[in-house]
Design a protein around this motif. Sequence first.
Motif, PDB file in Angstrom:
ATOM      1  N   UNK A 325       0.831  -1.206   0.000  1.00  0.00           N
ATOM      2  CA  UNK A 325       0.000   0.000   0.000  1.00  0.00           C
ATOM      3  C   UNK A 325       0.868   1.259   0.000  1.00  0.00           C
ATOM      4  N   UNK A 326       1.939   1.251   0.783  1.00  0.00           N
ATOM      5  CA  UNK A 326       2.802   2.432   0.882  1.00  0.00           C
ATOM      6  C   UNK A 326       3.455   2.755  -0.453  1.00  0.00           C
ATOM      7  N   UNK A 327       3.931   1.727  -1.153  1.00  0.00           N
ATOM      8  CA  UNK A 327       4.554   1.938  -2.459  1.00  0.00           C
ATOM      9  C   UNK A 327       3.537   2.488  -3.461  1.00  0.00           C
ATOM     10  N   UNK A 328       2.315   1.964  -3.428  1.00  0.00           N
ATOM     11  CA  UNK A 328       1.274   2.453  -4.341  1.00  0.00           C
ATOM     12  C   UNK A 328       0.937   3.916  -4.032  1.00  0.00           C
ATOM     13  N   UNK A 329       0.856   4.261  -2.746  1.00  0.00           N
ATOM     14  CA  UNK A 329       0.582   5.660  -2.364  1.00  0.00           C
ATOM     15  C   UNK A 329       1.712   6.588  -2.797  1.00  0.00           C
ATOM     16  N   UNK A 330       2.943   6.113  -2.671  1.00  0.00           N
ATOM     17  CA  UNK A 330       4.088   6.914  -3.126  1.00  0.00           C
ATOM     18  C   UNK A 330       4.020   7.136  -4.633  1.00  0.00           C
ATOM     19  N   UNK A 331       3.586   6.111  -5.369  1.00  0.00           N
ATOM     20  CA  UNK A 331       3.437   6.245  -6.822  1.00  0.00           C
ATOM     21  C   UNK A 331       2.343   7.249  -7.161  1.00  0.00           C
ATOM     22  N   UNK A 332       1.241   7.174  -6.442  1.00  0.00           N
ATOM     23  CA  UNK A 332       0.140   8.120  -6.677  1.00  0.00           C
ATOM     24  C   UNK A 332       0.579   9.559  -6.409  1.00  0.00           C
ATOM     25  N   UNK A 333       1.477   9.722  -5.457  1.00  0.00           N
ATOM     26  CA  UNK A 333       1.928  11.056  -5.051  1.00  0.00           C
ATOM     27  C   UNK A 333       3.005  11.614  -5.973  1.00  0.00           C
ATOM     28  N   UNK A 334       3.951  10.757  -6.374  1.00  0.00           N
ATOM     29  CA  UNK A 334       5.132  11.248  -7.097  1.00  0.00           C
ATOM     30  C   UNK A 334       5.179  10.864  -8.576  1.00  0.00           C
ATOM     31  N   UNK A 335       4.457   9.803  -8.970  1.00  0.00           N
ATOM     32  CA  UNK A 335       4.542   9.335 -10.351  1.00  0.00           C
ATOM     33  C   UNK A 335       3.197   8.759 -10.764  1.00  0.00           C
ATOM     34  N   UNK A 336       2.219   9.646 -10.865  1.00  0.00           N
ATOM     35  CA  UNK A 336       0.842   9.246 -11.168  1.00  0.00           C
ATOM     36  C   UNK A 336       0.788   8.405 -12.444  1.00  0.00           C
ATOM     37  N   UNK A 337       0.069   7.288 -12.354  1.00  0.00           N
ATOM     38  CA  UNK A 337      -0.051   6.396 -13.504  1.00  0.00           C
ATOM     39  C   UNK A 337       0.910   5.220 -13.456  1.00  0.00           C
ATOM     40  N   UNK A 338       1.855   5.264 -12.506  1.00  0.00           N
ATOM     41  CA  UNK A 338       2.862   4.200 -12.417  1.00  0.00           C
ATOM     42  C   UNK A 338       2.553   3.211 -11.301  1.00  0.00           C
TER      43      UNK A 338
END
Length: 402
Positions: A325-338
């Motif tokens: 979950x943390x990695x997905x949230x980081x992706x949503x925050x810093x690299x949307x779509x990844x």
Amino acid sequence: MKNTIEITKHSNRLPVALWALTVSIFAIGTTEVVMIGLLTTIADDLLIGVSTAGWIVTSYAIGVAIGGPFVTAFTSGIPRKKLLLAIMLLFIVSNAMATFSSNFLTLIMGRVLSGVAHGVFVGIGANIASSLVSKDKRAIAIAIMFTGLTVAMVTGVPIGTYIGQHFGWRYTFGGISIIGVICFFANYLLLPREIQMGTPINITYQLKVLKSKSILLGFSLTLFSFAALFGTFTYLSPLLETISGFSVDRITLILLLYGFFVALGNMIGGKWSNTDPAKVLFRLFTLLAVIFTLMYFLLPFKVATLLLVAAMGFLGFATVPGMQLYVIRLAEKHLKGAEDVCSVLNISAFNIGIAIGSYLGGVIISSSLGLQSIALMSTAFALIAVIFAIISIKTENNHFKN
């Protein structure tokens, strides 16, 4: 056929094809972790040291971590059902190689190929599971598919260990191959012909993700915590037999106990991590460091060892939902779509950690430090995970302020 799929999606009942994927994940999960209970048995049969036998775990993790993302990237244009069936064939063949292996090298080759099959199947299987149901049921569908891994820990590993210890470890692999054949035909018959293609996970996009400092910090939590967990878990059987003095039959029951607490930890850890996964992970990593330190001193005592093994399973796998979950949230925050790419690469981080932990555990066994010192190595890795959790939390707080 398209109309059939649409009817299935809007039905209140989950499609039967989902259970074919779940059983497949059960088989894959069993072949991954059953080695823990069979390490000493295989080492004795092939006349190799336990540290050398540790490569059976390491090689599989390398196959998942490196082979999985590369094969997934280069097969993104192949229809999903055809690719899934091809991967199941690879799984069957790789376990058959292990079944009929007459030497350590052939066994290792089979393990690497089985690891590749694992990495690809988990990635595309999750996409297929979500495509079989309506949008509001996608998370449920993926969760059901991954219960196969939990069931593998609770039942597959102890049963596979029992078969291997009493009839020979090749029978364990043979049984898994037979389950793989059943899974192949189940997927062939039950999965729809036309499955929605997922977003291609190409190498260029994977490299783009790896340039993000925040996401790399997220991956580091996964890597070091699983290096800690599998540094000790890989050699749990020889530790229990040599240091704690448990018999072979008792070790099988202990693995069943471990699997129960893994399932419990995974379920409760998901609830804990819903709001602030980073802080929950920090606390869990700290507790893991304490558990491994206590193991170093208390492994000679049977009752204490049982409690610590249960705690290791619970805490170790309570981290898994939070890390994903943390990695997905980081992706949503810093690299949307990844988000999908980050999720796949985080699976690689899990397995790189497993490879590092199992390899260095073997190095320690071969050295003058002794088998028991593996627990202290796991303590060190858990503390590194704690440090990276602190750095990640501070980095994200500073980013939010800016």
